[in-house]
Scaffold this motif. Structure first.
Motif, PDB file in Angstrom:
ATOM      1  N   GLY A 196      -0.686 -49.466 -51.395  1.00  0.00           N
ATOM      2  CA  GLY A 196      -1.387 -50.222 -50.370  1.00  0.00           C
ATOM      3  C   GLY A 196      -0.658 -50.311 -49.054  1.00  0.00           C
ATOM      4  O   GLY A 196      -1.205 -50.836 -48.074  1.00  0.00           O
ATOM      5  N   ASN A 197       0.567 -49.812 -48.993  1.00  0.00           N
ATOM      6  CA  ASN A 197       1.340 -49.892 -47.755  1.00  0.00           C
ATOM      7  C   ASN A 197       0.992 -48.754 -46.801  1.00  0.00           C
ATOM      8  O   ASN A 197       0.675 -47.638 -47.214  1.00  0.00           O
ATOM      9  CB  ASN A 197       2.840 -49.829 -48.050  1.00  0.00           C
ATOM     10  N   THR A 198       1.075 -49.073 -45.517  1.00  0.00           N
ATOM     11  CA  THR A 198       1.093 -48.053 -44.480  1.00  0.00           C
ATOM     12  C   THR A 198       2.480 -48.084 -43.871  1.00  0.00           C
ATOM     13  O   THR A 198       2.982 -49.149 -43.492  1.00  0.00           O
ATOM     14  CB  THR A 198       0.029 -48.322 -43.405  1.00  0.00           C
ATOM     15  N   TRP A 199       3.119 -46.916 -43.788  1.00  0.00           N
ATOM     16  CA  TRP A 199       4.485 -46.795 -43.294  1.00  0.00           C
ATOM     17  C   TRP A 199       4.479 -46.183 -41.904  1.00  0.00           C
ATOM     18  O   TRP A 199       3.642 -45.343 -41.586  1.00  0.00           O
ATOM     19  CB  TRP A 199       5.304 -45.899 -44.222  1.00  0.00           C
ATOM     20  N   MET A 200       5.452 -46.583 -41.096  1.00  0.00           N
ATOM     21  CA  MET A 200       5.633 -45.973 -39.782  1.00  0.00           C
ATOM     22  C   MET A 200       7.125 -45.759 -39.549  1.00  0.00           C
ATOM     23  O   MET A 200       7.916 -46.691 -39.624  1.00  0.00           O
ATOM     24  CB  MET A 200       5.039 -46.852 -38.675  1.00  0.00           C
ATOM     25  N   TRP A 201       7.506 -44.488 -39.301  1.00  0.00           N
ATOM     26  CA  TRP A 201       8.911 -44.147 -39.092  1.00  0.00           C
ATOM     27  C   TRP A 201       9.107 -43.537 -37.714  1.00  0.00           C
ATOM     28  O   TRP A 201       8.281 -42.732 -37.259  1.00  0.00           O
ATOM     29  CB  TRP A 201       9.394 -43.125 -40.113  1.00  0.00           C
ATOM     30  N   LYS A 202      10.224 -43.881 -37.110  1.00  0.00           N
ATOM     31  CA  LYS A 202      10.670 -43.193 -35.916  1.00  0.00           C
ATOM     32  C   LYS A 202      11.551 -42.028 -36.380  1.00  0.00           C
ATOM     33  O   LYS A 202      12.522 -42.228 -37.105  1.00  0.00           O
ATOM     34  CB  LYS A 202      11.473 -44.166 -35.038  1.00  0.00           C
ATOM     35  N   VAL A 203      11.175 -40.818 -35.993  1.00  0.00           N
ATOM     36  CA  VAL A 203      11.853 -39.618 -36.478  1.00  0.00           C
ATOM     37  C   VAL A 203      12.678 -39.004 -35.340  1.00  0.00           C
ATOM     38  O   VAL A 203      12.196 -38.905 -34.213  1.00  0.00           O
ATOM     39  CB  VAL A 203      10.820 -38.599 -36.999  1.00  0.00           C
ATOM     40  N   PHE A 211       3.245 -51.845 -43.060  1.00  0.00           N
ATOM     41  CA  PHE A 211       2.058 -52.681 -42.868  1.00  0.00           C
ATOM     42  C   PHE A 211       1.443 -52.867 -44.249  1.00  0.00           C
ATOM     43  O   PHE A 211       0.880 -51.922 -44.814  1.00  0.00           O
ATOM     44  CB  PHE A 211       1.078 -52.002 -41.915  1.00  0.00           C
ATOM     45  N   GLN A 212       1.561 -54.061 -44.776  1.00  0.00           N
ATOM     46  CA  GLN A 212       1.175 -54.306 -46.156  1.00  0.00           C
ATOM     47  C   GLN A 212      -0.307 -54.608 -46.270  1.00  0.00           C
ATOM     48  O   GLN A 212      -0.811 -55.572 -45.694  1.00  0.00           O
ATOM     49  CB  GLN A 212       1.993 -55.452 -46.746  1.00  0.00           C
ATOM     50  N   GLY A 213      -0.999 -53.772 -47.021  1.00  0.00           N
ATOM     51  CA  GLY A 213      -2.419 -53.975 -47.245  1.00  0.00           C
ATOM     52  C   GLY A 213      -2.667 -54.697 -48.557  1.00  0.00           C
ATOM     53  O   GLY A 213      -1.769 -55.326 -49.118  1.00  0.00           O
ATOM     54  N   PRO A 214      -3.890 -54.585 -49.086  1.00  0.00           N
ATOM     55  CA  PRO A 214      -4.193 -55.178 -50.386  1.00  0.00           C
ATOM     56  C   PRO A 214      -3.471 -54.401 -51.486  1.00  0.00           C
ATOM     57  O   PRO A 214      -2.913 -53.333 -51.245  1.00  0.00           O
ATOM     58  CB  PRO A 214      -5.713 -55.027 -50.500  1.00  0.00           C
ATOM     59  N   ASN A 215      -3.503 -54.942 -52.674  1.00  0.00           N
ATOM     60  CA  ASN A 215      -2.792 -54.318 -53.787  1.00  0.00           C
ATOM     61  C   ASN A 215      -3.608 -53.166 -54.370  1.00  0.00           C
ATOM     62  O   ASN A 215      -3.989 -53.168 -55.545  1.00  0.00           O
ATOM     63  CB  ASN A 215      -2.495 -55.360 -54.864  1.00  0.00           C
ATOM     64  N   CYS A 216      -3.880 -52.168 -53.514  1.00  0.00           N
ATOM     65  CA  CYS A 216      -4.618 -50.968 -53.917  1.00  0.00           C
ATOM     66  C   CYS A 216      -4.318 -49.889 -52.900  1.00  0.00           C
ATOM     67  O   CYS A 216      -3.829 -50.173 -51.804  1.00  0.00           O
ATOM     68  CB  CYS A 216      -6.123 -51.255 -54.011  1.00  0.00           C
ATOM     69  N   ASP A 236     -10.287 -50.659 -52.173  1.00  0.00           N
ATOM     70  CA  ASP A 236     -11.176 -51.782 -52.481  1.00  0.00           C
ATOM     71  C   ASP A 236     -12.318 -51.933 -51.476  1.00  0.00           C
ATOM     72  O   ASP A 236     -13.075 -52.903 -51.529  1.00  0.00           O
ATOM     73  CB  ASP A 236     -10.379 -53.085 -52.574  1.00  0.00           C
ATOM     74  N   GLY A 237     -12.465 -50.970 -50.554  1.00  0.00           N
ATOM     75  CA  GLY A 237     -13.557 -51.002 -49.583  1.00  0.00           C
ATOM     76  C   GLY A 237     -13.237 -51.737 -48.300  1.00  0.00           C
ATOM     77  O   GLY A 237     -14.080 -51.785 -47.397  1.00  0.00           O
ATOM     78  N   THR A 238     -12.047 -52.317 -48.187  1.00  0.00           N
ATOM     79  CA  THR A 238     -11.693 -53.054 -46.975  1.00  0.00           C
ATOM     80  C   THR A 238     -11.177 -52.097 -45.896  1.00  0.00           C
ATOM     81  O   THR A 238     -10.716 -50.990 -46.179  1.00  0.00           O
ATOM     82  CB  THR A 238     -10.631 -54.133 -47.247  1.00  0.00           C
TER      83      THR A 238
END
Length: 421
Positions: A196-203, A211-216, A236-238
């Motif tokens: 459920g996480n979205t990650w963002m890295w500086k490369v 960015f923590q989303g729902p548990n899916c 989950d459709g969100t």
């Protein structure tokens, strides 16, 4: 060239209904809304201290490339091959392809053979292999300036390579990978994972934000054109629209505002004011990126159909939605009506709009690339050559080349700027 699509709205193709923001205002007012010039992109400015050398022109390694298509491939789609170049180094299905945005001369492909390759479009010459993956490579792409190329496999191992030196400069192991995308203005990589996480890295320094989303699973995502927000869809459709600098959600759409099944795809229009989302619930929703208010599309759910791809035309108020049952639906955003329905003989995998025109490209499970005139709904032409389903494709900026990947273990380059176009 003279073939026409079947027309008429099918009962199971869901309409995009009127989107109301304030009282009885309709979507045409949203389309014409001028949000004004955006503020300076803080995120991009923060990345300016990362300096990369300019990409150098290299002759590369001549080993392992195939200019002419291999003969003797037997399959149900055996037939004429319209492609100019065939890249045949993969030994299993090729899942993904991306072109370098700066020159559109290089491609990166990833496949079920746990391999990714960077190669030249003009002759299929291998430049280098992105080695070290131990699972299917499902995501691959170049940074905005073409200096870096990222590859990601299903297990969540991401790697970044510097194109001119062919050296690995960064790697990270996240959760099971769902999607990956570069920031449009900075050396910043985003990815969504099954937790459920979205990650963002500086490369390449690896500074990270989550960015923590729902548990899916975060099943799909897209950075909006302003570079300051991203839209992410979940199993989950969100739907969440994230502020990338603050790390917080600006809007959350759930329940009736969201989808009734996992999201499959998201897209944004040129100025980032409108978002399209698609789902296995067979619905496409139009969302204001400013207010987070959706168009509540009504349509019966179908166990055998889903939205597979969608996108906005850059020159007309049109949107295209591709369905698993082979339907390409062209919607008029001004009137919120179905304008054309173009039928394929098999499921649509992906669609792309040609920049600056009303031509939409589709690739499908029958191994064919088709070009459609969205103004009339007519089929302009098609390109064949694969002996299995097309799994991904990319279009050059000038629309002169289409690059496809397939279950036949090959990637192909088609020239589409011909006199008959």
């Amino acid at each position: 060239m003279e073939s026409e699509s079947e027309s008429g709205a099918a009962a199971d193709t869901p309409p995009l209904e009127t989107l109301s923001f304030h009282g009885d205002e309709e979507i045409i007012e949203v389309v014409e809304l001028d949000p004004g010039p955006p503020d300076p992109d803080d995120l991009a400015q923060e990345m300016e201290d990362v300096d990369f050398e300019e990409e150098e022109e290299e002759e590369g390694n001549e080993e392992g490339w195939v200019l002419e298509p291999q003969e003797g491939v037997v399959g149900s789609m055996e037939g004429p091959d319209d492609s100019e170049v065939t890249f045949a180094l993969h030994s299993a299905s090729v899942f993904c392809v991306s072109l370098d945005p700066k020159t559109n001369t290089l491609a990166v492909t990833g496949g079920e053979d746990d391999k990714a390759f960077v190669w030249r479009l003009s002759d299929g010459e291998l430049l280098f292999e992105c080695a070290g993956h131990k699972d299917s490579v499902t995501c691959a792409g170049f940074s905005h300036d073409s200096t870096l190329v990222a590859t990601g496999d299903m297990s969540g191992l991401l790697k970044v390579w510097q194109v001119d030196t062919k050296e690995e400069v960064w790697s990270f192991e996240a959760g099971d990978l769902e999607w990956m995308e570069w920031h449009p203005r900075a050396p910043v990589l985003l990815a969504g994972t099954a937790d459920g996480n979205t990650w963002m890295w500086k490369v390449p320094n690896g500074d990270c934000k989550t960015f923590q989303g729902p548990n899916c699973p975060a099943t799909c995502g897209r950075v909006l054109p302003d570079g300051k927000r991203a839209v992410v869809g979940y199993e989950d459709g969100t739907i969440r629209i994230w502020d990338l600098k603050q790390g917080s959600p600006i809007h959350v759409l759930k329940g009736t505002e969201g989808h009734q099944g996992p999201l499959t795809c998201v897209a944004a229009n040129q100025d980032g004011s409108l978002i399209l989302t698609g789902s296995v619930d067979c619905q496409a929703k139009l969302v204001s990126a400013t207010t987070g208010k959706p168009s509540l599309g009504e349509g019966e759910e179908s166990e055998s159909n889903s939205v597979e791809s969608l996108g906005f035309c850059s020159v007309m108020p049109l949107a295209a939605v591709g369905y698993l049952d082979g339907t390409l639906a062209i919607y008029d955003l001004a009137t919120q009506t179905l304008r054309h329905q173009c039928q394929h003989q098999s499921g649509i995998v992906q669609l792309l709009w040609e920049a600056g025109t009303a031509v939409v490209y589709t690739c499908s499970l029958d191994g064919i690339v088709r070009l459609w005139d969205a103004r009339t709904g007519r089929l302009l032409t098609d390109y064949r050559g694969h002996t299995a389903e097309i799994l991904d494709f990319a279009l050059s900026k000038d629309a002169s080349l289409v690059v496809t990947t397939s279950g036949d273990h090959k990637a192909k380059v088609f020239c589409v700027q011909r006199p008959d176009r």
